[in-house]
Design a protein around this motif. Sequence first.
Motif, PDB file in Angstrom:
ATOM      1  N   VAL A 621      35.007  32.428  46.535  1.00 23.45           N
ATOM      2  CA  VAL A 621      35.509  33.822  47.158  1.00 23.45           C
ATOM      3  C   VAL A 621      35.174  33.867  48.539  1.00 23.45           C
ATOM      4  CG1 VAL A 621      35.277  36.263  46.859  1.00 23.45           C
ATOM      5  CG2 VAL A 621      35.093  34.818  44.936  1.00 23.45           C
ATOM      6  N   PHE A 622      34.070  33.620  48.916  1.00 25.07           N
ATOM      7  CA  PHE A 622      33.878  33.586  50.493  1.00 25.07           C
ATOM      8  C   PHE A 622      34.999  32.755  51.138  1.00 25.07           C
ATOM      9  CE2 PHE A 622      29.534  34.783  49.036  1.00 25.07           C
ATOM     10  CZ  PHE A 622      29.652  36.004  49.269  1.00 25.07           C
ATOM     11  N   SER A 623      34.915  31.396  50.628  1.00 23.43           N
ATOM     12  CA  SER A 623      35.841  30.433  51.589  1.00 23.43           C
ATOM     13  C   SER A 623      37.295  30.660  51.460  1.00 23.43           C
ATOM     14  CB  SER A 623      35.284  29.169  50.889  1.00 23.43           C
ATOM     15  OG  SER A 623      35.521  28.604  49.740  1.00 23.43           O
ATOM     16  N   ASN A 624      37.694  31.228  50.430  1.00 22.43           N
ATOM     17  CA  ASN A 624      39.388  31.324  50.273  1.00 22.43           C
ATOM     18  C   ASN A 624      39.906  32.737  50.568  1.00 22.43           C
ATOM     19  OD1 ASN A 624      39.260  33.334  47.900  1.00 22.43           O
ATOM     20  ND2 ASN A 624      39.161  31.658  46.534  1.00 22.43           N
ATOM     21  N   GLY A 625      38.993  33.651  51.251  1.00 18.68           N
ATOM     22  CA  GLY A 625      39.237  35.009  51.623  1.00 18.68           C
ATOM     23  C   GLY A 625      39.380  36.107  50.601  1.00 18.68           C
ATOM     24  N   GLY A 626      38.527  35.876  49.690  1.00 19.67           N
ATOM     25  CA  GLY A 626      38.415  37.022  48.636  1.00 19.67           C
ATOM     26  C   GLY A 626      38.926  36.699  47.448  1.00 19.67           C
ATOM     27  N   PHE A 627      39.532  35.815  46.784  1.00 17.37           N
ATOM     28  CA  PHE A 627      40.170  35.581  45.684  1.00 17.37           C
ATOM     29  C   PHE A 627      39.238  34.855  44.711  1.00 17.37           C
ATOM     30  CE2 PHE A 627      43.652  35.784  48.574  1.00 17.37           C
ATOM     31  CZ  PHE A 627      44.377  36.803  48.004  1.00 17.37           C
TER      32      PHE A 627
END
Length: 842
Positions: A621-627
Amino acid sequence: MTRKAAKAKRKPRRWGRIFLGVLLAGLIFAGGVGGWLYLQWRSLPSVTALRHWTPSVPLRIYDKNGNLLATVGPELHDRVTLNNTPLQLGNAFVAAENKYFWSHNPLYFPVDYPSILRAAWVDLTHLAPAQGASTITEQVARNFYLSPKKTITRKVREILLAYKLAMHLNRREILTLYLNKIYFGYGAYGVGAAARVYYGVAADQLTLPQMAMLAAMPAAPNYYNPLTHPKLARWRRDYVIKRMLVDGYINSTEAARAAAAPLTATYHTQGNNTAPYVAKWITKWLVSRFGAGRTFREGLKVYTTINARLQKAADRSVAIGLENYAMGQDSLDPQQYRGPIAHLNAQQLKQALAGARPPQLPNTNPINLRWGIVLSVKPNAVKVDMENTQTVTLQGKGLSWAQQAGGPHWPLKRGDLIWMRRYVDPGKPPSTVAWHTALWKTPQGARPWQLAQVPKVQGALVSMNNSTGAIDALVGGFSYALSHYDRALYAYRQPGSAFKPFVYAAALDGPELLASGKTDYLTQVSLIPNTPLSIKLPNGKVYKPTNYDMTFTKQPIPVWKDLADSKNVPSVRILMHVGIPYAIRYATHFGFPKSQLPPVPSLVLGAADVTPLQMTRGYAVFSNGGFLPHPYFVTKVVNDKGQSLSLKGCALCVVDNPPPHVITSGVAYLLTTMMQRVISEGTGVAARSLGHHLAGKTGTTNDQKNAWFVGYGRHVVTTVWVGQDNNKPMVKWAAGAREALPIWIHYMHAALVGVPSLPFFRPPGIVQASVNPKTGTLSDSGGQVFDFLSGFLPPAQSPLASGSTLAPSTTTTIPASVTTSAPSPQPFLQQYSNGLLSGGVK
């Protein structure tokens, strides 16, 4: 008429009656036998269907590029025909089993009567069924329709079925059925599967000595097995070669070359023995979905997201990292050599040196280890027979760690069964390097062999595409050969400080904090006291968190540095500031079920029980922008006709639904920048050697029971866990930076090959401002520039007033309205029962 004459006249009559009686009895017996044979013939099954027979095809599992990972099934088949196999292959079996197979003499085909009489005489003299005399045709009849039990009735039915086969099938069809049905040991049915199991090639790639070896085995597949009884196997192989020469299939030159060839058989799994933990999960799900018969016999094919190259890198990284730990190569605590696998007695030693695999070993070796038998021992050198392939000498670097460590079983002695591996340079860093993280090296060129031992600690690794959820590699333990338990999916362990980013995100998410009724928020530069803290719990107990190094500082520490240096007391203060209920609610955004999150102050320090897969998903979630992605490794299942099957009920199969947006992109980005500092100057500083834009967090639990590192780049997120299966402490100085981080780094070396070093995407809504680092407030000039959420900048003056929850007070209290009882604890080895991923992805 004299009495003598009358007596002579009666004598022929008596003999005549005897003759007639014997003749009548013989006719009755013959009629009975004929009737019995007729009934047996009438009861025989039809053999015409054999013309269209196809063997059961096992389950096959493929990687993302279509490479075979594994073949799974109780029977391994690989169908061959006489048209797609070398001519000599069929000839080798004919020479070994039935030299008159091509004969038109009714004495020899389809039944060899001279051989039956010879075998009957041997059986009679031994008063037991000591010898068989079945032709290839009879063996086909027995293998398809009869039991192997040696009885007269079974033999008669076998003979009758042989005639029936000869009536309906030609000899090429009979030989093809034979080659596809006979058993070769190790689950291999048919010569095609045997070629792959023993030689790792297709049947049409076998050499003449290999063909002869396979032809030698059907008579007694366990007795003449080249892996377990190489001397007997070689004798039988050479006998087949001689028979081929005598029968004219080969010339004397070919026979001499074949007989001089060494035995080259080694065990090959069907596939590359890659991703066994993934294959185990897939197999269990398929059986629950379709049943064992369909799963293992109908040729199902499963296509996965596994990248075979990365999977091998993951297996090797976990194995070497755990071996290094067991050998004291990268630990601050000394280790001892625990001794050999076993000591072989005289008989076991003789068999092992003759080529038999010692029974004390698992069926296959751990991925990075080879076994050997100690032949002789000198003060600084140990001579070892390595797997009957070569003799090696362990000395210098090959023994130094064990000599230094000592232990109750050192030194070694002749007959000891040991593990060895190729030498790995432990790469111990200077004492000035933070956290003493050791990065092992693989020396160039020829490497000596090194004494090794199987670690007591276990490990797990999950690597996933952070946007799609496709799993590239998954390791469930040190060695699947030693333990099938999948710790990546089912080991619920406390994550330690690796859980902190989820609580820090809750504190930095100004919009959601305000929407939840909170009146203030934190930023990266907010100053948090690092002084002793006592928390009065509603039950009257007092909780006093401590830092890993058991020290405090008078000066408050900014939030970003709290995370980078993994300070515990400031982290607990942040949790208390946002409130435990709010932090739990926020953590569920990352896929953690509320039932796994205990409402206690130590939640931020990793009091929850989570799996490596859950941690990987949360960090994505942190690395993909919140997904929040759905983790999966199964993309498609097809039957033998190429039709796609339903993936219903598959927890780790691909889904069509797009991932939900669970936190704002800005918050995800801020946490990423903070975790970049973990690598640039914090506990993960050793990962700077990778030279990429990376972020991550170490985790170590109380009493050093668990060590973690979770980190990511632009597209991949990887979790490594190290700990003991019994959930006991490892050693005094075990930590995520020393036990888990080296494994993560060496895996990521492979994962980042050919990947450009791109910075993380900076979303709209992020602004920069200059900050006074000493006060954590905005600065007009001369300050440091940080990123912030638009509209949520640091204050103009310090917020640490006396009434603040972040003031440096020594005691705080949890309201009685907040429960601090933890949910029912998850067992640290969570087994799946009703669900295939109990407590997992939701």
